[in-house]
Design a protein around this motif. Structure first.
Motif, short mmCIF file in Angstrom:
data_model
loop_
_atom_site.label_atom_id
_atom_site.label_comp_id
_atom_site.label_asym_id
_atom_site.label_seq_id
_atom_site.Cartn_x
_atom_site.Cartn_y
_atom_site.Cartn_z
N GLY A 95 -50.88 -2.84 -2.66
CA GLY A 95 -51.88 -1.95 -2.08
C GLY A 95 -51.43 -1.20 -0.84
N GLU A 96 -50.13 -1.31 -0.48
CA GLU A 96 -49.64 -0.62 0.70
C GLU A 96 -49.19 0.79 0.34
OE1 GLU A 96 -46.03 -0.90 3.99
OE2 GLU A 96 -46.44 -2.58 2.66
N ARG A 97 -49.70 1.79 1.04
CA ARG A 97 -49.31 3.17 0.81
C ARG A 97 -48.03 3.47 1.57
NH1 ARG A 97 -53.92 7.23 2.11
NH2 ARG A 97 -53.63 6.34 4.18
N THR A 98 -47.17 4.24 0.97
CA THR A 98 -45.91 4.62 1.62
C THR A 98 -45.46 5.97 1.09
OG1 THR A 98 -43.66 3.90 2.11
CG2 THR A 98 -44.47 3.47 -0.10
N VAL A 99 -44.61 6.65 1.85
CA VAL A 99 -44.02 7.92 1.42
C VAL A 99 -42.51 7.83 1.64
CG1 VAL A 99 -43.84 10.39 1.86
CG2 VAL A 99 -46.07 9.29 1.90
N THR A 100 -41.76 8.14 0.61
CA THR A 100 -40.30 8.15 0.69
C THR A 100 -39.82 9.59 0.63
OG1 THR A 100 -40.22 6.01 -0.44
CG2 THR A 100 -38.17 7.27 -0.32
N VAL A 101 -39.08 10.00 1.65
CA VAL A 101 -38.64 11.39 1.79
C VAL A 101 -37.13 11.46 1.60
CG1 VAL A 101 -38.55 13.39 3.33
CG2 VAL A 101 -40.52 11.83 3.41
N GLY A 102 -36.69 12.26 0.64
CA GLY A 102 -35.27 12.48 0.45
C GLY A 102 -34.78 13.60 1.35
N PHE A 103 -33.51 13.54 1.72
CA PHE A 103 -32.96 14.59 2.56
C PHE A 103 -31.48 14.76 2.24
CE2 PHE A 103 -31.84 10.76 4.75
CZ PHE A 103 -30.62 11.02 5.36
N MET A 104 -31.00 15.98 2.38
CA MET A 104 -29.58 16.26 2.27
C MET A 104 -28.98 16.32 3.67
SD MET A 104 -29.14 18.95 -0.85
CE MET A 104 -27.39 18.56 -0.98
N LEU A 105 -27.70 16.03 3.76
CA LEU A 105 -27.01 16.01 5.04
C LEU A 105 -27.24 17.32 5.78
CD1 LEU A 105 -24.98 14.30 6.73
CD2 LEU A 105 -23.17 15.65 5.66
N GLY A 106 -27.71 17.22 7.03
CA GLY A 106 -27.90 18.41 7.86
C GLY A 106 -29.26 19.07 7.73
N THR A 107 -30.07 18.68 6.75
CA THR A 107 -31.41 19.28 6.66
C THR A 107 -32.28 18.72 7.79
OG1 THR A 107 -32.04 17.61 5.00
CG2 THR A 107 -31.34 19.77 4.21
N ASP A 108 -33.12 19.56 8.36
CA ASP A 108 -33.93 19.19 9.52
C ASP A 108 -35.30 18.69 9.05
OD1 ASP A 108 -35.15 18.83 11.90
OD2 ASP A 108 -34.95 20.89 12.61
N VAL A 109 -35.46 17.38 9.04
CA VAL A 109 -36.70 16.78 8.57
C VAL A 109 -37.64 16.44 9.73
CG1 VAL A 109 -35.45 15.78 6.61
CG2 VAL A 109 -35.87 14.38 8.63
N THR A 110 -37.16 16.57 10.96
CA THR A 110 -37.88 16.01 12.11
C THR A 110 -39.28 16.57 12.26
OG1 THR A 110 -35.77 15.72 13.25
CG2 THR A 110 -37.77 15.59 14.58
N ALA A 111 -39.42 17.89 12.26
CA ALA A 111 -40.73 18.50 12.51
C ALA A 111 -41.75 18.09 11.46
CB ALA A 111 -40.60 20.02 12.57
N ALA A 112 -41.35 18.14 10.18
CA ALA A 112 -42.28 17.80 9.11
C ALA A 112 -42.64 16.32 9.15
CB ALA A 112 -41.67 18.16 7.76
N VAL A 113 -41.65 15.46 9.37
CA VAL A 113 -41.90 14.02 9.41
C VAL A 113 -42.84 13.67 10.57
CG1 VAL A 113 -40.81 11.80 9.97
CG2 VAL A 113 -39.82 13.26 8.20
N ASN A 114 -42.59 14.25 11.74
CA ASN A 114 -43.45 13.96 12.89
C ASN A 114 -44.87 14.48 12.68
OD1 ASN A 114 -41.35 12.72 14.20
ND2 ASN A 114 -40.87 14.45 15.54
N ALA A 115 -44.99 15.66 12.07
CA ALA A 115 -46.32 16.21 11.82
C ALA A 115 -47.09 15.34 10.82
CB ALA A 115 -46.19 17.63 11.29
N PHE A 116 -46.39 14.86 9.78
CA PHE A 116 -47.05 13.99 8.82
C PHE A 116 -47.45 12.67 9.47
CE2 PHE A 116 -46.81 10.48 5.79
CZ PHE A 116 -47.72 10.89 4.82
#
Length: 291
Positions: A95-116
């Motif tokens: 029953g635990e909700r989770t989100v797994t985010v894939g990324f390629m080397l050098g892609t900037d995930v910070t803004a989206a991850v922090n906003a989520f």
């Protein structure tokens, strides 16, 4: 690619990694709590399945073959991915909700991850590295829920949202005649051997291999930089990747007349998920898309 595809047994992969990390069948057997003969049989069967020798065995020692060294890296990646899937399924089952985010080397995930995470502070979020030769598969097999990918990608079964462009630079040895230039055109590379992105699908190769690609194929940045330092070829990469590998013996020179690369979000739209929808909206807001 194997002519006769085979199913890889994760247990055999674990046995192989245990031996490869210790280079000793007896020690690996103790660590795995199995008998040494049983371990040896499983590793031999794996070698038969693959059709290659992974170890060189003598009465005195055990060493990895070249194929074994490559397979060790791949096996660790496969085992990590398999464990991640198991953990995720167990959490969902509990029953635990989770989100797994894939990324390629050098892609900037910070803004989206922090906003989520600001919207869902109670939802665990995991990051999983994906590669150019399998961008689509982790999204379709549920290893990741959503991924930061580089175009082109086989979009069959996926929803794709373009995010931002990336300038491309050519990677050169520091003593190359062009290494001191502020920028060059692609024509300046005529006659240079171009390194190839190994195992890339045709659409990716058409964009990133900068045809004609006459140089060796590489699987990661370590191999790429090794070939560049040895003078075996040059290659185009996105600037954010170049920024991660500053080296005194390597030069990165912007190429002015090639289309920029483009980063996108991709997800399997056939499996509706409110969390994935919220992640997409968080990314739109954080990256100011549509403004």
């Amino acid at each position: 690619m194997l002519d006769n595809p085979m199913d890889l047994d994760l247990r055999k992969l674990r046995y192989f990694v245990a031996v490869a990390e210790r280079l000793h069948f007896g020690q690996a057997a103790l660590a795995l709590h199995v008998t040494q003969p049983a371990l040896s049989r499983q590793v031999r069967q794996l070698e038969r399945d693959l059709g290659v020798e992974l170890f060189t065995r003598t009465s005195r020692n055990v060493t990895l073959t070249a194929a074994g060294e490559q397979f060790l890296d791949d096996a660790k990646t496969l085992l990590a991915a398999g464990q991640a899937v198991q953990d995720r399924v167990r959490r969902i089952g509990a029953g635990e909700r989770t989100v797994t985010v894939g990324f390629m080397l050098g892609t900037d995930v910070t803004a989206a991850v922090n906003a989520f995470s600001a919207r869902h502070p109670d939802v665990p979020l995991e990051l999983v590295r994906i590669r150019w030769w399998n961008q689509q598969q982790p999204l379709l097999d549920r290893t990741v829920d959503i991924g930061f990918v580089r175009l082109p990608i086989d979009a069959e079964g996926l929803k794709v949202l373009p995010l931002y462009p990336e300038r491309l630079s050519v990677v050169l040895p520091a003593d190359h005649p062009l290494a001191g230039e502020a920028a060059i055109g692609i024509s300046a590379l005529a006659g240079e051997p171009i390194l190839r992105y190994a195992d890339a699908d045709p659409d990716w190769a058409a964009v990133w291999n900068a045809e004609p690609s006459r140089g060796p194929a590489f699987h990661d940045m370590e191999e790429l930089l090794g070939y560049i330092r040895a003078g075996r070829g040059v290659v185009l990469i996105p600037d954010p990747v170049a920024a991660l590998f500053p080296r005194p013996d390597i030069a990165y020179v912007p190429v002015t007349d090639v289309p920029p690369g483009r980063v996108a979000l991709a997800w399997d739209d056939t499996r509706p998920s409110s969390l994935v929808t919220d992640f997409v909206e968080a990314a739109r807001t954080a990256l100011r898309l549509g403004e």
